[in-house]
Design an enzyme around this catalytic site. Structure first.
Site, PDB file in Angstrom:
ATOM      1  N   ASP A  39       0.811  -1.232   0.000  1.00 36.65           N
ATOM      2  CA  ASP A  39       0.000   0.000   0.000  1.00 36.65           C
ATOM      3  C   ASP A  39       0.840   1.275   0.000  1.00 36.65           C
ATOM      4  OD1 ASP A  39      -1.767  -2.037   0.378  1.00 36.65           O
ATOM      5  OD2 ASP A  39      -2.716  -1.218   2.169  1.00 36.65           O
ATOM      6  N   HIS A  40       2.041   1.206  -0.545  1.00 37.21           N
ATOM      7  CA  HIS A  40       2.895   2.399  -0.613  1.00 37.21           C
ATOM      8  C   HIS A  40       3.032   2.800  -2.076  1.00 37.21           C
ATOM      9  CE1 HIS A  40       5.037   0.780   3.253  1.00 37.21           C
ATOM     10  NE2 HIS A  40       3.808   1.197   3.493  1.00 37.21           N
ATOM     11  N   LEU A  41       2.141   3.631  -2.533  1.00 34.68           N
ATOM     12  CA  LEU A  41       2.102   3.945  -3.961  1.00 34.68           C
ATOM     13  C   LEU A  41       3.054   5.076  -4.296  1.00 34.68           C
ATOM     14  CD1 LEU A  41      -1.740   3.696  -4.390  1.00 34.68           C
ATOM     15  CD2 LEU A  41      -0.025   2.004  -5.029  1.00 34.68           C
TER      16      LEU A  41
END
Lengths: 194, 529
Positions: free
Chosen positions: B465-467
């Site tokens: 979830d680290h875009l």
């Protein structure tokens, strides 16, 4: 409780179909057989009527055969004459895989606090909520860890181990943050002398 | 006659990045409108939803997923076309996705920002660590970051690093007993244990209470000790910004001279509104920001909008230690092992971060035992025994930017507002794959060092979830979307406040960097408006 079991047995013995039992499950109180079996396999009083109702309704909906399976398990427990789950598991009746599967299903509902299984991928699942604070999985460690969102120790309570934790052998612990190169790397630690 | 505007600045998105930018601009006396697609939801309601969820490991579950403000909770909202199902947690409500996170607030290393120059792979940032340092400090003060001033955060065992102009705003929380025990036994094997700076305050700070170890950072902190963007949405309003909820931006309108002149939003009732401003900041999430730009045919002269998508693709591992370590006391994450965060190996394979996960392990332990057929009093005994010895590592890898990894508006599917949903194509690259054996070798050493029993190492890859990279930053307008100030190359008055600008991912959670860049954006705009 026993009156409840008898009631379901009467219905089943009177030629009621599984569909009728399912309809009963969804519309009426949990069967006495389910309550009896659930309390027996979990060794818990299960006094939260709403949670029990959720479990009953959801399990009966997930599996049309569940009411009958719960009835079989309850009857087997009664006929075995054993007094607790440990004795039941040691008895020959526990060789019946179907009975054990029902016991596992009931145990999962009340220990994990939900019914069904989450999907490994995607988001369409069959899970249903039973209970959170009442989930029995918290019970064995409630003196050591919190039920999430119900903290009770205050800031930094986590520095020390729970009461009764054996003193570990080997290198000591250091609760303060220090430079990474020397945080617990003393000669004494490496030798395991403290 | 002077032209009139609805605001000096319109900020699209009320998450941590947008709200911090809006607050700084409002504080500087600018008129600001802050648009939010979702609604404002009180904390107590999210906590109740969390407690009443049948899937507590699904951190999106307690949050709204409206047909008119869909999130990645909806399968139909994000269609994957690549070999990996990139499905990051995304929230749409006031405060944004930092409602659920572990609040890790790292700074990048100087070498992370000069990856190509230092190691010959990936891209360089067009700015340096020194350029950003003052804003890192301000971001840490805004979020209430706790941290150790003594450690080498590069994981190389040197003196305190990277350099700081001031100490952390707050001291670190006490070290969990589990962390102490792992460190005591594994650091003699050469592993460098590092405290993870985080936005979970250790003393009352900015209206927030000190963390009490509710162990529920994900899906929601019940008391607000952990930072979420909602705090700065409130601060922005108090400073004079106008917050509009139920306002999904769907078009940026181009005017003369390369300027953006208006943003169009739609409400859940289907009402369309056009708002004008001198400047625009899009802070609409790492996937939604490029979607809005592409739908608007804006900022894409380089054809890089939506491309170069990166996540910190990860793997995980569980084992049982030979002693009681009692995970689950304190917050869900506190730090880990960083030996492979930096070094010459990055020429060959990805940087690696091993984080020690610290959720109360009973749900995983109990489920595993029941699946094994353990019942009756033996189940209670083994839950206690295994929960006391349970250790979980959550590991991430550095990803490189590839134009083929991309997000686009879906060509045919529409949400309830008639706005395109998302399509994502994502493949995990060879750089990450080459790092995996090294991470797994570390796992086995951890288990051996704790005389433990390995339970599992995850197969495949995991979302983190680290875009990043989706609106990539660079010095050359031909191959990047924004410059070093996060200003779009194509439009002087359009800035992007999103971790999507990050061109080199490193292995640390990018949120603090995004907030630092957002505050810097606000400073730039405040000088020009």
């Amino acid at each position: 409780m026993l009156a409840g079991i008898g009631g379901v047995a009467f219905l089943a013995g009177s030629g009621f179909s599984v569909d009728a039992l399912l309809a009963q499950a969804q519309a009426a109180k949990p069967s006495g057989a389910f309550l009896h079996a659930s309390r027996f396999v979990t060794s818990a009083p299960l006094t939260d009527d709403v949670a029990v109702m959720r479990a009953w309704t959801q399990l009966s909906t997930l599996d049309r055969e569940f009411p009958r399976a719960a009835e079989r398990l309850s009857a087997a427990i009664t006929s075995s004459g054993v007094q607790d789950m440990a004795a039941f598991l040691a008895a020959s009746v526990s060789k019946d895989e179907a009975l054990l599967a029902t016991a596992r299903t009931i145990t999962a509902a009340f220990y994990l606090g939900f019914t069904g299984r989450p999907p490994s991928e995607g988001h369409k699942d069959t899970t249903g909520f039973v209970t959170f604070t009442g989930a029995l999985m918290w019970r064995p460690t409630i003196d050591a860890t919190v039920i999430p969102t119900y903290a009770r120790g205050g800031t930094n309570f986590w520095v020390n181990p729970p009461a009764g934790t054996p003193v570990p052998r080997g290198p000591r612990s250091i609760p303060e943050w220090q430079g990474s190169a020397h945080s617990s790397n003393s000669a004494a630690d490496r030798a395991g002398k403290v | 006659m002077a032209e009139t505007y609805d605001a000096d600045v319109i900020v699209v998105g009320s998450g941590a990045l947008g709200s911090n930018a809006a607050y700084e601009l409002a504080k500087a006396g600018k008129s600001v409108i802050l648009l939010e697609a979702g609604l404002r939801i009180p904390r107590w309601k999210i906590v109740q939803n969390s407690r009443n969820s049948s899937r507590r490991s699904d951190y999106n579950r307690p949050y709204p997923d409206a047909e008119w403000a869909m999130t990645t909770e909806s399968e139909e909202y994000l269609e994957n076309t690549g070999s990996f199902a990139l499905r990051p947690g995304m929230l749409k409500l006031v405060g944004g996705t930092t409602w659920h996170w572990a609040a890790a607030t790292w700074r990048y290393l100087p070498a992370d920002m000069k990856l190509k120059s230092t190691y010959g792979v990936g891209r360089d940032w067009p700015i340096s660590y020194d350029d950003l340092e003052p804003w890192y400090q301000r971001a840490e003060e805004a979020l209430g970051v706790v941290g150790s001033d003594e450690q080498d955060q590069s994981g190389q065992g040197g003196p305190a690093f990277p350099p700081r102009s001031k100490p952390y705003p707050l001291p670190p929380e006490g070290k969990t007993y589990m962390f102490q025990r792992l460190e005591a036994r594994l650091s003699p094997l050469g592993f460098n244990f590092i405290h993870e700076p985080n936005a979970r305050v250790t003393k009352p700070y900015d209206g927030r209470p000190a963390c009490a170890g509710n162990n529920n950072c994900m899906p929601v902190c019940p008391i607000g000790a952990m930072y979420s963007g909602g705090f700065h949405a409130d601060h922005a309003e108090a400073a004079g910004a106008k917050l509009l909820t139920d306002a999904t931006a769907y078009k940026l309108e181009k005017g003369a001279n390369g300027k953006i002149v208006a943003v169009h939003y739609r409400t859940s009732k289907g009402e369309d509104v056009r708002l004008t401003a001198r400047y625009f900041v899009v802070a609409a999430h790492g996937l939604e920001t490029p979607k809005l730009l592409l739908m608007s045919d804006v900022a894409n002269s380089s054809d890089q909008v939506g491309r170069n998508l990166m996540d910190h693709t990860g793997i995980g591992m569980h084992f049982l230690a030979d002693e009681e370590v009692w995970g689950g006391r304190g917050a869900v994450q506190q730090g880990g092992i960083f030996n492979r965060r930096d070094g010459e190996h990055r020429r060959e394979y990805a940087a690696i971060k091993h984080a020690i996960a610290n959720p109360v392990p009973n749900p995983e332990v109990a489920k595993r035992l029941i699946d094994q057929g353990v019942l009756g009093p033996e189940l209670d005994r083994r839950i206690r025994d295994e929960a006391s010895r349970w250790v979980e590592f959550s590991t991430v890898f550095e990803m490189l930017p590839h134009p083929t990894n991309r997000v686009q508006p879906h060509p045919t599917k529409r949400d309830a507002l008639g706005i395109p949903t998302l399509t994502v194509h994502y493949d995990v690259d060879d750089y990450v794959a080459a790092a995996r054996p090294h991470a797994e070798a570390d796992f086995h050493t951890f288990v051996k060092g704790m005389n433990g029993q390995l339970i599992d190492i995850s197969e495949g890859w995991q979302n983190r979830d680290h875009l990043m990279g989706s609106v990539i930053m660079g010095a050359d307008p031909k191959d990047s979307v924004v410059d070093g100030d996060c200003r779009t190359h194509d439009h002087d008055n359009l800035f992007l406040a999103t971790t999507g600008v990050i061109p080199a991912s490193g292995v640390i959670n990018p949120t603090l960097t995004g907030v630092a860049l957002s505050i810097r954006i606000a400073d730039t705009i405040a000088k020009e408006v």
